[in-house]
Scaffold this active site. Sequence first.
Site, short mmCIF file in Angstrom:
data_model
loop_
_atom_site.label_atom_id
_atom_site.label_comp_id
_atom_site.label_asym_id
_atom_site.label_seq_id
_atom_site.Cartn_x
_atom_site.Cartn_y
_atom_site.Cartn_z
N GLY A 163 0.84 -1.20 0.00
CA GLY A 163 0.00 0.00 0.00
C GLY A 163 0.87 1.24 0.00
O GLY A 163 1.98 1.23 0.53
N ILE B 206 2.07 2.72 7.21
CA ILE B 206 1.39 3.55 8.21
C ILE B 206 1.04 2.69 9.42
O ILE B 206 0.86 3.20 10.51
CB ILE B 206 0.12 4.21 7.65
CG1 ILE B 206 -0.92 3.19 7.20
CG2 ILE B 206 0.46 5.19 6.53
CD1 ILE B 206 -2.32 3.77 6.99
N ASP B 207 0.92 1.36 9.24
CA ASP B 207 0.46 0.48 10.33
C ASP B 207 1.49 0.33 11.45
O ASP B 207 1.15 -0.08 12.55
CB ASP B 207 0.13 -0.91 9.79
CG ASP B 207 -0.91 -0.89 8.68
OD1 ASP B 207 -1.67 0.09 8.62
OD2 ASP B 207 -0.95 -1.84 7.88
N ARG C 268 -23.37 13.51 20.99
CA ARG C 268 -23.31 12.24 20.26
C ARG C 268 -22.09 11.42 20.65
O ARG C 268 -21.08 11.97 21.12
CB ARG C 268 -23.18 12.51 18.76
CG ARG C 268 -24.48 12.84 18.09
CD ARG C 268 -24.23 13.17 16.63
NE ARG C 268 -25.49 13.42 15.97
CZ ARG C 268 -25.62 14.19 14.89
NH1 ARG C 268 -24.55 14.78 14.38
NH2 ARG C 268 -26.79 14.36 14.34
N GLU D 7 -9.26 -0.90 12.86
CA GLU D 7 -10.04 -1.69 11.89
C GLU D 7 -10.00 -3.19 12.16
O GLU D 7 -10.94 -3.91 11.84
CB GLU D 7 -9.57 -1.41 10.46
CG GLU D 7 -8.11 -1.79 10.22
CD GLU D 7 -7.64 -1.55 8.79
OE1 GLU D 7 -8.42 -1.05 7.97
OE2 GLU D 7 -6.47 -1.87 8.51
N ARG E 177 -22.67 7.85 15.88
CA ARG E 177 -22.36 7.98 14.45
C ARG E 177 -21.01 7.35 14.15
O ARG E 177 -20.17 7.26 15.05
CB ARG E 177 -22.31 9.46 14.04
CG ARG E 177 -23.63 10.18 14.15
CD ARG E 177 -24.67 9.59 13.22
NE ARG E 177 -25.95 10.25 13.37
CZ ARG E 177 -26.35 11.28 12.63
NH1 ARG E 177 -25.56 11.76 11.70
NH2 ARG E 177 -27.52 11.84 12.83
N VAL F 237 -7.58 8.48 3.64
CA VAL F 237 -7.06 9.82 3.95
C VAL F 237 -5.80 9.67 4.82
O VAL F 237 -4.86 10.44 4.73
CB VAL F 237 -8.13 10.67 4.69
CG1 VAL F 237 -7.55 11.97 5.20
CG2 VAL F 237 -9.32 10.94 3.78
N GLN F 238 -5.80 8.61 5.65
CA GLN F 238 -4.64 8.36 6.53
C GLN F 238 -3.36 8.08 5.76
O GLN F 238 -2.27 8.13 6.30
CB GLN F 238 -4.92 7.15 7.44
CG GLN F 238 -5.94 7.42 8.51
CD GLN F 238 -6.57 6.14 9.06
OE1 GLN F 238 -6.18 5.65 10.10
NE2 GLN F 238 -7.55 5.59 8.36
N ARG F 239 -3.50 7.70 4.50
CA ARG F 239 -2.32 7.36 3.70
C ARG F 239 -1.96 8.42 2.67
O ARG F 239 -0.95 8.29 1.99
CB ARG F 239 -2.59 6.04 2.94
CG ARG F 239 -2.23 4.86 3.74
CD ARG F 239 -2.44 3.54 3.10
NE ARG F 239 -2.59 3.41 1.70
CZ ARG F 239 -3.14 2.33 1.13
NH1 ARG F 239 -3.61 1.36 1.91
NH2 ARG F 239 -3.23 2.21 -0.16
O1 F6P Z 1 -1.19 -1.57 5.26
C1 F6P Z 1 -1.68 -0.30 5.06
C2 F6P Z 1 -3.18 -0.30 4.98
O2 F6P Z 1 -3.60 1.04 4.79
C3 F6P Z 1 -3.92 -0.95 6.13
O3 F6P Z 1 -3.98 -0.14 7.25
C4 F6P Z 1 -5.25 -1.25 5.49
O4 F6P Z 1 -5.90 -2.33 6.10
C5 F6P Z 1 -4.87 -1.61 4.09
O5 F6P Z 1 -3.60 -1.02 3.84
C6 F6P Z 1 -5.85 -1.14 3.05
O6 F6P Z 1 -5.43 -1.63 1.83
P1 F6P Z 1 -6.00 -1.20 0.41
O7 F6P Z 1 -5.45 0.14 0.10
O8 F6P Z 1 -5.51 -2.24 -0.51
O9 F6P Z 1 -7.48 -1.13 0.58
#
Ligand code: F6P
Length: 345
Positions: free
Chosen positions: A11, A128-129, A164, A224, A268, A275-277
């Site tokens: 990723g 990022i993980d 909320r 997640e 909610r 966005v995190q990436r």
């Molecule tokens: O390994 C990085 C990551 O962003 C994980 O946090 C996430 O589960 C996965 O990649 C999502 O992968 P893709 O971009 O293939 O949906």
Amino acid sequence: MMRIGIMTGGGDCPGLNAVIRAIVRKGDAVYGDEFIGFLDSWDGVMAQRFIELPASAVRGLLPRGGTILGTRRGSPYDSKDGVQEVQKCFSEQRLDALIVIGGNGSLTVSSLLFAETHLPIVGVPKTIDNDVFGTELSFGFHTAVQIATDAIDRLHTTAESHDRVMVVELMGRDTGWIAVYAGLAGGATVILIPEEPFDIAEVCAEVASRHQGGRFASIVVVAEGAQPIVGTMTPIDYATDHLGRPRYGGVCVGIAEEIEKRTGFEARVVQIGHVQRGGTPTAFDRILCTRFGLAAVDAVHEGAFGYMVSLDATKISRVPLSDVVGKIRTVDLEFFHEIGDVFFG
Ligand code: F6P
């Protein structure tokens, strides 16, 4: 002078381009190296699809998100002739080394290739993980945490305005690093991580006790990959990707439904997802990427093949790839609870 290939795998992640820039700048200035960048990870290596990377090609790359080389999740081991194609590429392109900038998937492939073929490969830990074993930090993590923390900060004010509960799902695969850091930095009420299966009844009790204490908004951060304790809530049955790994996403939905049902408080969900990436790396990640890139070129010139550059107590170091693969770096629960237990609820 060496001819060195560079590839980015898995990723994407903020800082990939900053690593490429550091490798090329040092290789060019100090060793007089020549670089090529393979396009789309191993696919580009196997098909010998690449671009030349003179120093002029990396100008302006330090703050740029994504990867100029493109990235994929495939591996030479997915096809019958994949490994031979990689070997052929090394000989036809007269490569003295390949620097693989990747996470657990690409580093595992690198380790296997090195063990089987002794191809001169050096790894750089990206994700990022933050789950790569053998390094205190992988680059990209700091940026993802900052993005997630900014999101949580914003959610506090809207949650408070509407009384909320906001259930915020963050990435991280099978580890809760992003959730722990962003959740602690953002003042979450509860943080749920894969390392500790959760009891939804306890989550609801935590939220309810806040309400009894006169605070009617809560932020529940969930990684997640978090899972309920068996028998306490229906677990999600995830679809799998082409490598058979669960494709996470959506755990926040069931949690929010349960909170509403059990407490009566409006809940909610927020998934900030990719966005995190995306986007520019933080200043911290730019420096880490630069240090990793410089160290990777030095590793090549010192013949440290089959190694990954790493961060060890603020110093840049190296670890054998074979020590890195087959494990993941999970959250230090002592650290998590030492801080979290004072502030949760
Ligand atoms: O390994 C990085 C990551 O962003 C994980 O946090 C996430 O589960 C996965 O990649 C999502 O992968 P893709 O971009 O293939 O949906």
